[in-house]
Design a protein around this motif. Structure first.
Motif, PDB file in Angstrom:
ATOM      1  N   GLN A  56      41.228  16.103  35.956  1.00 31.10           N
ATOM      2  CA  GLN A  56      42.387  15.916  36.037  1.00 31.10           C
ATOM      3  C   GLN A  56      42.849  16.913  35.825  1.00 31.10           C
ATOM      4  OE1 GLN A  56      44.516  14.657  32.200  1.00 31.10           O
ATOM      5  NE2 GLN A  56      41.914  14.608  30.900  1.00 31.10           N
ATOM      6  N   TYR A  57      42.464  18.051  35.291  1.00 34.35           N
ATOM      7  CA  TYR A  57      43.328  19.679  35.543  1.00 34.35           C
ATOM      8  C   TYR A  57      43.185  20.108  36.689  1.00 34.35           C
ATOM      9  CZ  TYR A  57      42.096  19.065  30.472  1.00 34.35           C
ATOM     10  OH  TYR A  57      42.196  18.554  29.237  1.00 34.35           O
ATOM     11  N   LEU A  58      42.432  19.379  38.151  1.00 33.97           N
ATOM     12  CA  LEU A  58      42.970  20.244  39.426  1.00 33.97           C
ATOM     13  C   LEU A  58      43.845  19.113  40.288  1.00 33.97           C
ATOM     14  CD1 LEU A  58      39.150  21.233  39.969  1.00 33.97           C
ATOM     15  CD2 LEU A  58      40.574  21.668  39.728  1.00 33.97           C
ATOM     16  N   CYS A  59      44.247  18.233  39.569  1.00 31.40           N
ATOM     17  CA  CYS A  59      45.505  16.748  40.556  1.00 31.40           C
ATOM     18  C   CYS A  59      46.458  17.076  39.873  1.00 31.40           C
ATOM     19  CB  CYS A  59      44.938  15.418  39.816  1.00 31.40           C
ATOM     20  SG  CYS A  59      42.807  15.258  40.650  1.00 31.40           S
ATOM     21  N   PRO A  60      47.124  17.621  40.610  1.00 28.18           N
ATOM     22  CA  PRO A  60      48.653  17.954  40.656  1.00 28.18           C
ATOM     23  C   PRO A  60      50.220  16.800  39.939  1.00 28.18           C
ATOM     24  CG  PRO A  60      48.644  18.978  42.442  1.00 28.18           C
ATOM     25  CD  PRO A  60      46.895  18.484  41.594  1.00 28.18           C
ATOM     26  N   LEU A  61      49.245  16.006  40.534  1.00 26.81           N
ATOM     27  CA  LEU A  61      49.436  14.375  40.371  1.00 26.81           C
ATOM     28  C   LEU A  61      49.555  13.938  39.002  1.00 26.81           C
ATOM     29  CD1 LEU A  61      50.877  11.891  41.625  1.00 26.81           C
ATOM     30  CD2 LEU A  61      48.405  10.974  41.868  1.00 26.81           C
ATOM     31  N   THR A  62      48.421  13.561  38.247  1.00 21.84           N
ATOM     32  CA  THR A  62      48.334  13.987  36.644  1.00 21.84           C
ATOM     33  C   THR A  62      49.915  13.749  36.058  1.00 21.84           C
ATOM     34  OG1 THR A  62      46.687  14.297  37.053  1.00 21.84           O
ATOM     35  CG2 THR A  62      46.916  13.501  34.461  1.00 21.84           C
ATOM     36  N   TYR A  63      50.285  15.488  36.621  1.00 19.93           N
ATOM     37  CA  TYR A  63      51.052  16.188  35.690  1.00 19.93           C
ATOM     38  C   TYR A  63      52.829  15.850  36.312  1.00 19.93           C
ATOM     39  CZ  TYR A  63      46.615  19.206  34.764  1.00 19.93           C
ATOM     40  OH  TYR A  63      45.886  19.658  34.370  1.00 19.93           O
ATOM     41  N   ALA A  64      53.198  15.783  38.119  1.00 19.69           N
ATOM     42  CA  ALA A  64      54.168  15.166  37.935  1.00 19.69           C
ATOM     43  C   ALA A  64      54.720  14.158  37.453  1.00 19.69           C
ATOM     44  CB  ALA A  64      54.187  15.408  39.773  1.00 19.69           C
ATOM     45  N   LEU A  65      54.051  13.017  37.199  1.00 16.78           N
ATOM     46  CA  LEU A  65      54.091  11.551  36.991  1.00 16.78           C
ATOM     47  C   LEU A  65      53.768  11.787  35.440  1.00 16.78           C
ATOM     48  CD1 LEU A  65      53.359   8.505  37.323  1.00 16.78           C
ATOM     49  CD2 LEU A  65      51.639   8.813  36.526  1.00 16.78           C
ATOM     50  N   ARG A  66      52.954  12.709  34.595  1.00 20.49           N
ATOM     51  CA  ARG A  66      54.231  12.281  33.231  1.00 20.49           C
ATOM     52  C   ARG A  66      55.165  12.965  33.048  1.00 20.49           C
ATOM     53  NH1 ARG A  66      48.343  14.880  29.782  1.00 20.49           N
ATOM     54  NH2 ARG A  66      47.485  13.270  31.122  1.00 20.49           N
ATOM     55  N   LEU A  67      55.183  14.119  33.736  1.00 20.20           N
ATOM     56  CA  LEU A  67      57.261  15.263  33.972  1.00 20.20           C
ATOM     57  C   LEU A  67      58.344  13.814  34.492  1.00 20.20           C
ATOM     58  CD1 LEU A  67      56.098  18.298  35.296  1.00 20.20           C
ATOM     59  CD2 LEU A  67      57.235  17.972  32.744  1.00 20.20           C
ATOM     60  N   LEU A  74      43.128   8.111  40.937  1.00 18.84           N
ATOM     61  CA  LEU A  74      42.000   8.124  39.444  1.00 18.84           C
ATOM     62  C   LEU A  74      41.968   9.155  38.271  1.00 18.84           C
ATOM     63  CD1 LEU A  74      38.632   8.035  41.092  1.00 18.84           C
ATOM     64  CD2 LEU A  74      40.227   5.812  40.724  1.00 18.84           C
ATOM     65  N   PHE A  75      42.577   9.997  38.724  1.00 14.50           N
ATOM     66  CA  PHE A  75      42.558  11.024  37.354  1.00 14.50           C
ATOM     67  C   PHE A  75      44.550  10.816  37.132  1.00 14.50           C
ATOM     68  CE2 PHE A  75      39.077  12.363  39.085  1.00 14.50           C
ATOM     69  CZ  PHE A  75      37.692  12.588  38.186  1.00 14.50           C
ATOM     70  N   ALA A  76      45.027  10.139  37.817  1.00 13.81           N
ATOM     71  CA  ALA A  76      46.560  10.209  37.346  1.00 13.81           C
ATOM     72  C   ALA A  76      47.005   9.710  35.975  1.00 13.81           C
ATOM     73  CB  ALA A  76      47.447  10.020  38.493  1.00 13.81           C
TER      74      ALA A  76
END
Ligand SMILES: Nc1ncnc2c1ncn2[C@@H]1O[C@H](COP(=O)(O)OP(=O)(O)OP(=O)(O)O)[C@@H](O)[C@H]1O
Ligand SMILES: [Mg+2]
Length: 647
Positions: A571-582, A552-554
């Protein structure tokens, strides 16, 4: 008048006999006299080294639970008294719910006053008042719980060796450990299956009786002064039950006191017990020698009928009479004078440690009596974890098999999508879809087994931790290393398949690095959750909690700008958000810097996903911070949980 000493005094008393006369006076066989001090470890390779043993007595032992909503407290154990004499086996019997396990747990220091539960007692070891939850006292009491919590992929030989290596002094030689394990296996009647796996739900292994004997053996390596067992014969056939009791008699014959709970022993088994404690409604209905049962019941108008199993008879008297009726018949004696408050305080020797092994050799060289170092603990745990992965073929096979299958599926469905022209919106959408599939698949595939692994291994960890095998840090490090390796292999295999089948443009090594960081961070969050859960089934139920919020937060189903403000922080607790952006940046950055329609589309995509060139380093930091925070959280939970013993 009894002497009250400290736990230190108690600990220092357990030692091998000094002189032959002392040995013989204690009623032990002169032939079995241990070697004199002088070798590095006196009898270090003999699990049945005769010892002085310790008499355990208890009086005024009460347990109650606070009543709810103004109701009266419920008394669960009422003024219990009794003893577990050394060199004898003592059975605790009584109807279900009469308090057998509670009594055993209190005596072993595993049940104390907490919350609504109040426990009071006067427990003595050799007449020294002790607090059984004190580590020095606990170290002398071996506890074999009802459920055998052994590592399923270890063999009985490995279980015993593991316990010996981690719990015996560092100075113990490898040769002595081998002799000790061989002897124990022989005495336990496990030589024929010494190298067969213990087994588990998916892995065929040794029988229930053999498993129970292995559990007992694991505790015997430290030559405890007392051995407690909760229902050691439950679920076993009469022959296996007989073997267990025979083993317990052997343990007692060298000086150890043995105390165990038991349901429905056969008359042959019953008559082989030395001492009996019969509980009913949390009170002592009988306490004394097994030989005295006939007279005691006869005097109270309940003689054991001829040709009747006395254990069945006393149980039926306990079950079929109300507490009032039993009281009228003069059961529930309160005769604490019969307890053997025998032994006086001995001169304490600082040169003798709690396992009864001298710290001096010929009075000159000082031998290293500390137990295994943290490095040894970690290495031994690491070795066992690694063997588990290798031997648990169904679990490991499923983990890697599913990774290969799903990645092949994604690879074939999206074949060469990376080579299609992003100038067309549908091509670009397919490329994004394929990348999202790859990383979601990776997250599920690595975090799911990690979430289930801790609740599954929990009983083994708790048993070993609470019996002083290793520290939480060693366990944590060993688990972390194995997980890091397995996760790396899983990432490499999965990405190798999809990266080349899809024809992606991102740098291969950067792609692997992002995916591996995501896998490690999601695994860390899964372990954090897993550490707080007792049961693998509950962990299974909690699985959506781990994955749905991340999705949801990605930012790919709903833009993070559209999330309600009060929940946006998540969203800051979700590693998926950052991995997706990277990963999207790695794939589409070059394209966005080119020209034409394709560049416009790629630029729009990066903007819509809120991916900014200047923030790339921040995405890395945020993802790795999630990893550190979840890992430390898991360590904290593990430490708290392990201090709470078994429950
Ligand atoms: N922590 C606790 N809080 C509240 N009640 C408890 C607790 N532990 C045990 N009891 C209660 O105390 C009583 C005795 O339980 P215990 O497990 O000692 O019985 P038991 O004799 O071992 O029974 P079984 O033969 O079925 O194993 C039971 O009524 C149980 O519900
Ligand atoms: Mg019980």
């Amino acid at each position: 008048m009894s002497t009250i000493g400290s736990n230190d005094d108690i600990e220092s008393q357990e030692k091998p006999f000094g002189s032959e006369s002392e040995f013989v006076n204690a009623g032990l066989d002169k032939e079995k006299m241990p070697p004199k001090l002088g070798s590095v470890l006196v009898g270090g390779d003999d699990p049945f080294l005769p010892r002085e043993g310790k008499a355990l007595t208890w009086t005024s032992l009460n347990m109650s639970v606070a009543g709810k909503k103004g109701k009266e407290d419920k008394i669960l154990l009422n003024n219990l008294w009794g003893e577990a004499p050394k060199q004898e086996i003592t059975a605790i019997m009584g109807p279900s719910g009469s308090g057998k396990t509670s009594l055993l747990n209190i005596l072993a220091g595993r049940l104390q006053t907490t919350g609504s539960l109040t426990v009071t007692s006067d427990i003595r070891l050799n007449n020294f008042k002790v607090d059984p939850s004190n580590m020095k006292v606990r170290k002398q009491i071996a506890f074999v719980a009802q459920d055998d919590s052994l590592a399923s992929t270890s063999t009985p030989r490995e279980c015993l060796m593991f316990s010996a290596k981690l719990r015996l002094p560092r100075a113990t030689l490898e040769r002595q450990l081998i002799v000790l394990t061989d002897r124990l296996l022989e005495e336990l009647g496990l030589s024929h299956c010494a190298d067969t796996y213990v087994g588990g739900p998916l892995l065929k292994g040794i029988s229930g009786g053999e498993r129970k004997r292995t559990s007992v053996g694991v505790e015997l390596v430290v030559r405890p002064a007392l051995v407690f067992l909760d229902e050691p014969t439950s679920g076993l056939d009469s022959h296996s039950a007989k073997q267990i009791v025979k083993l317990l008699k052997k343990v007692a014959s060298v000086g150890t006191g043995v105390l165990f709970t038991i349901h429905q022993p056969s008359s042959e088994l019953f008559s082989s017990f030395d001492h009996l404690i019969l509980l009913s409604n949390g009170r002592v209905m009988y306490q004394g020698s097994v030989g005295g049962v006939n007279d005691f019941f006869g005097e109270r108008g309940q003689p054991v009928p001829n040709h009747y199993n006395p254990s069945d008879w006393i149980m039926s008297v306990a079950q079929e009479n109300s507490e009032k009726e039993l009281e009228l018949k003069r059961f529930f004696p309160q005769d604490e004078r019969t307890l053997s408050k025998a032994l006086t305080k001995e001169k304490s020797s600082r040169d003798v440690d709690e396992m009864g092994i001298s710290t001096h050799v010929d009075g000159v060289a000082k031998v290293d009596m500390r137990k295994a170092s943290m490095i040894t603990q970690t290495l031994l745990l690491y070795e066992r974890e690694f063997l588990q992965i290798k031997r648990d073929v169904p679990a490991t096979g499923a983990r890697f098999g599913i990774t290969i299958f799903v990645n092949l599926l994604v690879g074939l469905i999206f074949k060469d999508v990376g080579k299609s022209d992003p100038a067309t919106q549908s091509n670009l959408q397919s490329q994004v879809g394929a990348i999202v599939m790859i990383i979601l698949n990776l997250m599920f595939g690595t975090a799911q087994p990690a979430l289930l692994s801790f609740p599954t291994d929990r009983p083994v960890f708790l048993r070993e931790y609470t019996t002083n095998h290793y520290s939480v840090i060693s366990y944590f490090l060993a688990r972390f290393t194995t997980e890091a390796i397995v996760t790396f292999l899983q990432t490499i295999i999965g990405i190798m398949i999809t990266y080349f089948l899809l024809g992606l443009k991102a740098n291969f090594f950067l792609f692997i690095a992002i995916c591996y960081s995501l896998a490690m961070s999601s695994t860390a969050s899964a372990i954090f959750l897993g550490c707080g859960v007792k049961d693998p089934n509950l962990a299974n139920q909690l699985m959506p909690l781990l994955f749905v919020p991340q999705m949801l937060f990605a930012g790919f189903f709903v833009s993070t700008d559209l999330l309600p403000v009060y929940i946006r922080w998540a969203q800051y607790l979700c590693p998926l958000t950052y991995a997706l952006r990277l990963v999207l940046h790695a794939e589409f950055d070059d394209c966005s810097k080119g020209g034409g329609e394709a560049a416009e589309n790629c630029k729009d995509l990066l903007e819509n996903m809120k991916i900014k060139e200047d923030d790339i380093w921040w995405y890395w930091v945020a993802m790795l911070s999630c990893f550190v925070v979840y890992r430390l959280g898991a360590l904290f939970l593990l430490k708290r949980l392990s201090n709470k013993f078994y429950n």
